[in-house]
Design a protein around this motif. Structure first.
Motif, PDB file in Angstrom:
ATOM      1  N   LYS A  77     -12.510   1.372  91.604  1.00 29.14           N
ATOM      2  CA  LYS A  77     -11.884   0.964  90.344  1.00 29.14           C
ATOM      3  C   LYS A  77     -12.122   2.016  89.263  1.00 29.14           C
ATOM      4  N   GLU A  78     -13.349   2.544  89.197  1.00 32.09           N
ATOM      5  CA  GLU A  78     -13.675   3.585  88.225  1.00 32.09           C
ATOM      6  C   GLU A  78     -12.823   4.831  88.472  1.00 32.09           C
ATOM      7  N   ALA A  79     -12.694   5.209  89.745  1.00 30.82           N
ATOM      8  CA  ALA A  79     -11.916   6.402  90.085  1.00 30.82           C
ATOM      9  C   ALA A  79     -10.449   6.228  89.720  1.00 30.82           C
ATOM     10  N   SER A  80      -9.903   5.059  90.031  1.00 32.39           N
ATOM     11  CA  SER A  80      -8.502   4.786  89.724  1.00 32.39           C
ATOM     12  C   SER A  80      -8.264   4.783  88.209  1.00 32.39           C
ATOM     13  N   ALA A  81      -9.183   4.165  87.468  1.00 30.44           N
ATOM     14  CA  ALA A  81      -9.053   4.106  86.003  1.00 30.44           C
ATOM     15  C   ALA A  81      -9.122   5.495  85.389  1.00 30.44           C
ATOM     16  N   ALA A  82     -10.009   6.331  85.911  1.00 36.62           N
ATOM     17  CA  ALA A  82     -10.138   7.698  85.394  1.00 36.62           C
ATOM     18  C   ALA A  82      -8.851   8.487  85.639  1.00 36.62           C
ATOM     19  N   ASN A  83      -8.236   8.288  86.794  1.00 39.14           N
ATOM     20  CA  ASN A  83      -6.971   8.960  87.085  1.00 39.14           C
ATOM     21  C   ASN A  83      -5.867   8.500  86.132  1.00 39.14           C
ATOM     22  N   GLU A  84      -5.830   7.207  85.866  1.00 38.09           N
ATOM     23  CA  GLU A  84      -4.816   6.654  84.960  1.00 38.09           C
ATOM     24  C   GLU A  84      -4.987   7.180  83.541  1.00 38.09           C
ATOM     25  N   LEU A  85      -6.226   7.390  83.133  1.00 42.90           N
ATOM     26  CA  LEU A  85      -6.500   7.830  81.765  1.00 42.90           C
ATOM     27  C   LEU A  85      -5.967   9.236  81.503  1.00 42.90           C
ATOM     28  N   PHE A  86      -5.814  10.013  82.544  1.00 42.11           N
ATOM     29  CA  PHE A  86      -5.359  11.391  82.400  1.00 42.11           C
ATOM     30  C   PHE A  86      -3.981  11.466  81.737  1.00 42.11           C
ATOM     31  N   TYR A  87      -3.073  10.546  82.076  1.00 42.96           N
ATOM     32  CA  TYR A  87      -1.688  10.619  81.610  1.00 42.96           C
ATOM     33  C   TYR A  87      -1.547  10.310  80.110  1.00 42.96           C
ATOM     34  N   PRO A  88      -2.056   9.196  79.609  1.00 44.03           N
ATOM     35  CA  PRO A  88      -1.926   8.967  78.160  1.00 44.03           C
ATOM     36  C   PRO A  88      -2.696   9.983  77.328  1.00 44.03           C
ATOM     37  N   GLN A  89      -3.764  10.530  77.909  1.00 46.97           N
ATOM     38  CA  GLN A  89      -4.524  11.535  77.158  1.00 46.97           C
ATOM     39  C   GLN A  89      -3.683  12.796  76.953  1.00 46.97           C
ATOM     40  N   GLN A  90      -2.811  13.098  77.917  1.00 50.15           N
ATOM     41  CA  GLN A  90      -1.909  14.233  77.757  1.00 50.15           C
ATOM     42  C   GLN A  90      -0.954  14.010  76.586  1.00 50.15           C
ATOM     43  N   TYR A  91      -0.409  12.806  76.480  1.00 53.06           N
ATOM     44  CA  TYR A  91       0.484  12.493  75.358  1.00 53.06           C
ATOM     45  C   TYR A  91      -0.262  12.605  74.028  1.00 53.06           C
ATOM     46  N   PHE A  92      -1.493  12.137  74.015  1.00 49.71           N
ATOM     47  CA  PHE A  92      -2.302  12.211  72.793  1.00 49.71           C
ATOM     48  C   PHE A  92      -2.500  13.671  72.372  1.00 49.71           C
ATOM     49  N   ASP A  93      -2.856  14.522  73.323  1.00 50.22           N
ATOM     50  CA  ASP A  93      -3.088  15.936  73.022  1.00 50.22           C
ATOM     51  C   ASP A  93      -1.803  16.624  72.557  1.00 50.22           C
ATOM     52  N   GLN A  94      -0.676  16.263  73.186  1.00 52.79           N
ATOM     53  CA  GLN A  94       0.608  16.830  72.782  1.00 52.79           C
ATOM     54  C   GLN A  94       0.975  16.404  71.367  1.00 52.79           C
ATOM     55  N   ALA A  95       0.646  15.166  71.026  1.00 53.71           N
ATOM     56  CA  ALA A  95       0.961  14.664  69.681  1.00 53.71           C
ATOM     57  C   ALA A  95       0.213  15.451  68.613  1.00 53.71           C
ATOM     58  N   LEU A  96      -1.034  15.809  68.902  1.00 52.50           N
ATOM     59  CA  LEU A  96      -1.822  16.572  67.937  1.00 52.50           C
ATOM     60  C   LEU A  96      -1.250  17.963  67.710  1.00 52.50           C
ATOM     61  N   ALA A  97      -0.565  18.483  68.737  1.00 51.93           N
ATOM     62  CA  ALA A  97      -0.033  19.840  68.648  1.00 51.93           C
ATOM     63  C   ALA A  97       1.440  19.891  68.243  1.00 51.93           C
ATOM     64  N   ASN A  98       2.096  18.733  68.192  1.00 53.05           N
ATOM     65  CA  ASN A  98       3.544  18.691  67.931  1.00 53.05           C
ATOM     66  C   ASN A  98       3.818  17.808  66.720  1.00 53.05           C
ATOM     67  N   GLU A  99       3.999  18.441  65.585  1.00 49.86           N
ATOM     68  CA  GLU A  99       4.162  17.685  64.342  1.00 49.86           C
ATOM     69  C   GLU A  99       5.476  16.907  64.294  1.00 49.86           C
ATOM     70  N   THR A 100       6.533  17.447  64.871  1.00 47.31           N
ATOM     71  CA  THR A 100       7.849  16.806  64.760  1.00 47.31           C
ATOM     72  C   THR A 100       7.964  15.536  65.616  1.00 47.31           C
ATOM     73  N   GLU A 101       7.337  15.541  66.783  1.00 48.63           N
ATOM     74  CA  GLU A 101       7.419  14.367  67.667  1.00 48.63           C
ATOM     75  C   GLU A 101       6.092  13.610  67.723  1.00 48.63           C
ATOM     76  N   ARG A 102       5.316  13.825  66.733  1.00 49.05           N
ATOM     77  CA  ARG A 102       3.940  13.315  66.703  1.00 49.05           C
ATOM     78  C   ARG A 102       3.853  11.801  66.919  1.00 49.05           C
ATOM     79  N   ASP A 103       4.565  11.049  66.111  1.00 49.83           N
ATOM     80  CA  ASP A 103       4.449   9.586  66.169  1.00 49.83           C
ATOM     81  C   ASP A 103       4.947   9.021  67.496  1.00 49.83           C
ATOM     82  N   SER A 104       6.044   9.573  68.012  1.00 45.49           N
ATOM     83  CA  SER A 104       6.579   9.054  69.280  1.00 45.49           C
ATOM     84  C   SER A 104       5.622   9.357  70.431  1.00 45.49           C
ATOM     85  N   LEU A 105       5.005  10.526  70.394  1.00 45.80           N
ATOM     86  CA  LEU A 105       4.039  10.877  71.437  1.00 45.80           C
ATOM     87  C   LEU A 105       2.789  10.005  71.348  1.00 45.80           C
TER      88      LEU A 105
END
Length: 253
Positions: A77-105
């Protein structure tokens, strides 16, 4: 029961003979008491044998159950959860770097996309895992960036960590949210918790400075001066130390 006599001992007179008899009698009583206690203990064990064995069995099953749960359920369960966390964290990091699409990301980071979980899903689907706890932190920081300050406070308060950086950043984030809600007393309280969480060159001067500025705005100049002076003395190479003499001067006026 036979009495105990010291090997080779012969009383020299009547008094010694009486004393020897008394010692033998006392020794006999002690051994008799021990025999009786042992017999009672043995009888109690025999009487309660099924209860004792049952208790040992329950404890053994509990230990084996815990080990099996941890190995075959919790770890996957821990391994699966850690894998799942990778995807939304990418959106979060992209939002910090992309001012125009920030809120949607940031929205995708919270709710997920393309069949992948967001931070909110991970918290719900993987309760009790380390990834779910980290998702609370990321969700809180996401809401802080979206200027939804009450939600930011709620998730960051629910996050717990002894990590030097994350623990301090969570408390500092709560302070930032309270500052934006125009609640400077609460903001100061959390900035103080943030710099006290761990002493390091990154979070400590950062939140000492925020605490100092907030205290200065609250007219708590003595407290503000102490925080600014600590930055100057202990963190002179930090970014916060660049204009520290200016704010120290303001605290003294």
């Amino acid at each position: 029961m036979a009495t105990y006599k010291k090997r080779g001992f012969k009383p020299k007179n009547k008094a010694e003979e009486v004393r020897a008899d008394e010692e033998n009698s006392t020794t006999a009583e002690v051994f008799s008491t021990l025999d009786e206690s042992a017999s009672k203990t043995e009888a109690w064990v025999q009487k309660n044998q099924s209860y004792i064995l049952g208790t040992i069995g329950i404890i053994a099953l509990a230990v084996l159950g815990y080990l099996a749960y941890n190995e075959f359920i919790q770890k996957p369960k821990e391994a699966s959860a850690a894998n799942e966390l990778f995807y939304p964290q990418q959106y979060f990091d992209q939002a910090l770097a992309n001012e125009t699409e920030r809120d949607s990301l940031f929205g995708l980071a919270l709710s997920g996309a393309e069949g992948k979980y967001g931070f909110l899903d991970i918290m719900e689907e993987y309760k009790g895992t380390k990834a779910a706890n980290l998702a609370k932190y990321s969700a809180g920081m996401t809401y802080l960036n979206l200027q939804q300050y009450q939600d930011a406070i709620s998730y960051l308060e629910d996050f717990s960590s002894d990590d030097a950086i994350l623990g301090a950043m969570a408390k500092g984030g709560i302070g930032d949210a309270f500052a934006q809600l125009n609640q400077p007393e609460e903001a100061l309280e959390y900035y103080e918790k943030a710099f006290a969480h761990n002493v390091n060159d990154y979070t400590t001067p950062r939140f000492l400075y925020k605490a100092g500025v907030t205290a200065l705005n609250l007219q708590q100049k003595t407290k503000a001066l102490g925080y600014f002076q600590r930055i100057k003395e202990e963190f002179s190479t930090s970014q916060e130390a660049n204009n520290i003499d200016v704010v120290i001067g303001l605290s003294k006026n």
